[in-house]
Design a protein around this motif. Structure first.
Motif, PDB file in Angstrom:
ATOM      1  N   GLU A 126       0.888  -1.209   0.040  1.00 55.04           N
ATOM      2  CA  GLU A 126      -0.002   0.068  -0.001  1.00 55.04           C
ATOM      3  C   GLU A 126       0.833   1.125   0.121  1.00 55.04           C
ATOM      4  O   GLU A 126       0.521   2.190  -0.730  1.00 55.04           O
ATOM      5  CB  GLU A 126      -0.964   0.024   1.177  1.00 55.04           C
ATOM      6  CG  GLU A 126      -1.959   1.147   1.216  1.00 55.04           C
ATOM      7  CD  GLU A 126      -2.867   1.026   2.601  1.00 55.04           C
ATOM      8  OE1 GLU A 126      -3.870   1.851   2.435  1.00 55.04           O
ATOM      9  OE2 GLU A 126      -2.802   0.417   3.187  1.00 55.04           O
ATOM     10  N   MET A 127       1.928   1.242   0.876  1.00 56.18           N
ATOM     11  CA  MET A 127       2.662   2.438   0.830  1.00 56.18           C
ATOM     12  C   MET A 127       3.513   2.574  -0.536  1.00 56.18           C
ATOM     13  O   MET A 127       3.674   3.506  -0.971  1.00 56.18           O
ATOM     14  CB  MET A 127       3.841   2.186   2.072  1.00 56.18           C
ATOM     15  CG  MET A 127       5.018   3.471   2.161  1.00 56.18           C
ATOM     16  SD  MET A 127       6.283   3.163   1.201  1.00 56.18           S
ATOM     17  CE  MET A 127       6.921   1.714   1.586  1.00 56.18           C
ATOM     18  N   TYR A 128       4.056   1.330  -1.008  1.00 53.12           N
ATOM     19  CA  TYR A 128       5.028   1.212  -2.281  1.00 53.12           C
ATOM     20  C   TYR A 128       4.219   1.957  -3.322  1.00 53.12           C
ATOM     21  O   TYR A 128       4.951   2.345  -4.302  1.00 53.12           O
ATOM     22  CB  TYR A 128       5.639  -0.052  -2.306  1.00 53.12           C
ATOM     23  CG  TYR A 128       6.583  -0.269  -3.603  1.00 53.12           C
ATOM     24  CD1 TYR A 128       7.809   0.376  -3.380  1.00 53.12           C
ATOM     25  CD2 TYR A 128       6.156  -0.653  -4.765  1.00 53.12           C
ATOM     26  CE1 TYR A 128       8.934   0.357  -4.525  1.00 53.12           C
ATOM     27  CE2 TYR A 128       7.269  -0.657  -5.994  1.00 53.12           C
ATOM     28  CZ  TYR A 128       8.233  -0.037  -5.753  1.00 53.12           C
ATOM     29  OH  TYR A 128       8.962  -0.001  -6.760  1.00 53.12           O
ATOM     30  N   ILE A 129       2.805   1.558  -3.469  1.00 53.61           N
ATOM     31  CA  ILE A 129       2.174   1.906  -4.663  1.00 53.61           C
ATOM     32  C   ILE A 129       2.235   3.500  -4.609  1.00 53.61           C
ATOM     33  O   ILE A 129       2.610   4.149  -5.730  1.00 53.61           O
ATOM     34  CB  ILE A 129       0.882   1.458  -4.593  1.00 53.61           C
ATOM     35  CG1 ILE A 129       0.826  -0.092  -4.862  1.00 53.61           C
ATOM     36  CG2 ILE A 129      -0.156   2.059  -5.870  1.00 53.61           C
ATOM     37  CD1 ILE A 129      -0.632  -0.956  -4.711  1.00 53.61           C
ATOM     38  N   GLY A 130       1.963   4.191  -3.626  1.00 52.86           N
ATOM     39  CA  GLY A 130       2.114   5.616  -3.520  1.00 52.86           C
ATOM     40  C   GLY A 130       3.418   6.090  -3.733  1.00 52.86           C
ATOM     41  O   GLY A 130       3.419   7.027  -4.526  1.00 52.86           O
ATOM     42  N   LEU A 131       4.230   5.503  -3.196  1.00 51.56           N
ATOM     43  CA  LEU A 131       5.575   5.860  -3.259  1.00 51.56           C
ATOM     44  C   LEU A 131       5.971   5.893  -5.062  1.00 51.56           C
ATOM     45  O   LEU A 131       6.499   6.792  -5.504  1.00 51.56           O
ATOM     46  CB  LEU A 131       6.658   5.193  -2.640  1.00 51.56           C
ATOM     47  CG  LEU A 131       8.273   5.478  -2.671  1.00 51.56           C
ATOM     48  CD1 LEU A 131       8.429   6.932  -2.419  1.00 51.56           C
ATOM     49  CD2 LEU A 131       8.857   4.756  -1.808  1.00 51.56           C
ATOM     50  N   TYR A 132       5.689   4.797  -5.579  1.00 53.43           N
ATOM     51  CA  TYR A 132       6.179   4.338  -6.969  1.00 53.43           C
ATOM     52  C   TYR A 132       5.370   5.601  -7.424  1.00 53.43           C
ATOM     53  O   TYR A 132       6.086   6.149  -8.710  1.00 53.43           O
ATOM     54  CB  TYR A 132       5.437   3.260  -7.451  1.00 53.43           C
ATOM     55  CG  TYR A 132       5.845   2.722  -8.916  1.00 53.43           C
ATOM     56  CD1 TYR A 132       7.198   2.023  -8.873  1.00 53.43           C
ATOM     57  CD2 TYR A 132       5.219   2.917  -9.935  1.00 53.43           C
ATOM     58  CE1 TYR A 132       7.549   1.528 -10.060  1.00 53.43           C
ATOM     59  CE2 TYR A 132       5.680   2.440 -11.026  1.00 53.43           C
ATOM     60  CZ  TYR A 132       6.729   1.945 -11.198  1.00 53.43           C
ATOM     61  OH  TYR A 132       7.400   1.432 -12.459  1.00 53.43           O
ATOM     62  N   LEU A 133       4.137   6.033  -7.441  1.00 54.64           N
ATOM     63  CA  LEU A 133       3.430   6.929  -8.384  1.00 54.64           C
ATOM     64  C   LEU A 133       4.204   8.381  -8.042  1.00 54.64           C
ATOM     65  O   LEU A 133       3.927   9.184  -8.998  1.00 54.64           O
ATOM     66  CB  LEU A 133       2.181   7.066  -8.016  1.00 54.64           C
ATOM     67  CG  LEU A 133       1.160   5.929  -8.372  1.00 54.64           C
ATOM     68  CD1 LEU A 133      -0.068   5.935  -7.788  1.00 54.64           C
ATOM     69  CD2 LEU A 133       1.018   5.465  -9.742  1.00 54.64           C
ATOM     70  N   LEU A 134       4.590   8.653  -6.984  1.00 57.91           N
ATOM     71  CA  LEU A 134       5.373   9.878  -6.686  1.00 57.91           C
ATOM     72  C   LEU A 134       6.705  10.029  -7.138  1.00 57.91           C
ATOM     73  O   LEU A 134       7.372  11.087  -7.270  1.00 57.91           O
ATOM     74  CB  LEU A 134       5.468  10.055  -5.016  1.00 57.91           C
ATOM     75  CG  LEU A 134       4.101  10.567  -4.538  1.00 57.91           C
ATOM     76  CD1 LEU A 134       4.473  10.578  -2.782  1.00 57.91           C
ATOM     77  CD2 LEU A 134       3.877  11.942  -4.947  1.00 57.91           C
TER      78      LEU A 134
END
Length: 343
Positions: A126-134
């Motif tokens: 969940e955290m990584y998906i957001g980080l990846y998009l950023l």
């Protein structure tokens, strides 16, 4: 080894081993006992090392992803992570349902994919998906000005926003702490800084770095022992992922690993290291299943919490090995399916 940075493979494999190690403490009742024995005190010190697992993963991400730009291909690659997450989570649910006769229905398991609860370790996804998009935005900000002064400014702002509040707010709010939950951005920029200035890092005096590392770690260990000795372990902002303690220890570990010399040729050990490095996310997700299986029986066989610590190396290695084997099988199947689709 080509252009592959061997040290980052070491860092990623170390991080996945640390994940399973710190979960030993979680799954054996470490956080429920008074910290008075030698084994409990040792656990406090080792936890300072093992809790750097997530920070090390994100630092490695910053090192590896620092040149990525927004593109259709970039966005498409996140779907592989999502597919892996879904597959492992459903395998996890199915196996635990068969073995433990859990009453979680398939509908609940599918709904659990949406809130990342079917695999209890999947909060990282969940955290990584957001980080990846950023990441394309973070990289654009980093490359806006290529001067070292500007990059140091980014690191300083990240440190002040994400990590320093845990150091100064122990006895009362001194620094604003609203941004601390965005700590992955801080670790990402640390990794990007290491990538950008790798050649300068390699020139750091190894002996001096070791002395500083031992001194800082000893000081943090002493403070942690004083804070927790004689009572149940206190999980605070200082020793959580946004805490100054994991932040400093993760930086020191990363610097020491980056000082390792690049091998001149690839050996079987290096091939194994690369294989494990490429599977770290899958291993991590599967470790929820292997931990559930192992600790279900282990905790019954060894009911005394203090006695469990003696078995830590065996239990951690067993969970790591089983999770790695499961990850290898799934990755192979996915690779074969992908090759057939391309053919």
């Amino acid at each position: 080894m080509g252009n592959r940075v061997y040290q980052i493979d070491v860092l990623k494999v170390m991080a996945i081993f640390f994940v399973i190690s710190v979960h030993f403490l979680l799954n054996t009742g470490f956080y429920d006992i008074d910290m008075q024995s030698f084994s409990a005190s040792l656990g406090i010190v080792l936890r300072l090392v093992f809790i750097t697992s997530v920070p090390l993963f994100i630092i490695a991400t910053g090192f590896l992803m620092g040149t990525k730009k927004l593109s259709d291909q970039y966005i498409a690659k996140i779907f592989r992570v999502i597919i892996l997450y879904v597959l492992v989570s459903m395998i996890d649910w199915l196996m635990q349902t068969i073995i433990f006769q859990n009453d979680i229905s398939m509908q609940d398991a599918l709904l659990g994919l949406l809130d990342f609860s079917t695999d209890s370790y999947s909060w990282y996804v969940e955290m990584y998906i957001g980080l990846y998009l950023l990441i394309p935005l973070l990289n654009a900000a980093w490359n806006y000005d290529l001067s070292k002064q500007y990059h140091i400014y980014i690191i300083m702002v990240s440190t002040i926003l994400f990590f320093l509040p845990s150091l100064f707010n122990g006895l009362g709010k001194i620094l604003p702490d609203w941004w601390t939950n965005a700590y992955p951005i801080g670790y990402y920029y640390v990794g990007l800084y290491f990538k950008t200035y790798l050649e300068q890092i390699k020139k750091i005096n190894t002996k001096r770095l070791l002395i500083w590392s031992v001194s800082i770690f000893s000081m943090i260990s002493f403070l942690s022992l004083i804070d927790n000795y004689g009572r149940i372990f206190s999980w605070t902002d200082a020793n959580d992922y946004m805490g100054y303690q994991p932040f400093l220890v993760a930086i020191l570990i990363s610097l020491l690993i980056l000082k390792i010399g690049q091998p001149k040729k690839t050996t079987k050990f290096h091939n194994l290291l690369i294989l494990l490095s490429n599977m770290t996310l899958t291993i991590y997700l599967f470790s929820d299943l292997t931990d559930s299986l192992i600790y279900h029986y282990f905790n019954h066989l060894v009911p005394n919490i203090a006695s469990r610590f003696v078995w830590a190396p065996v239990v951690v290695l067993l969970s790591f090995t089983l999770a790695s084997l499961l990850a290898y099988v799934l990755e192979k199947i996915m690779s074969l399916i992908y090759q057939r689709r391309r053919a």
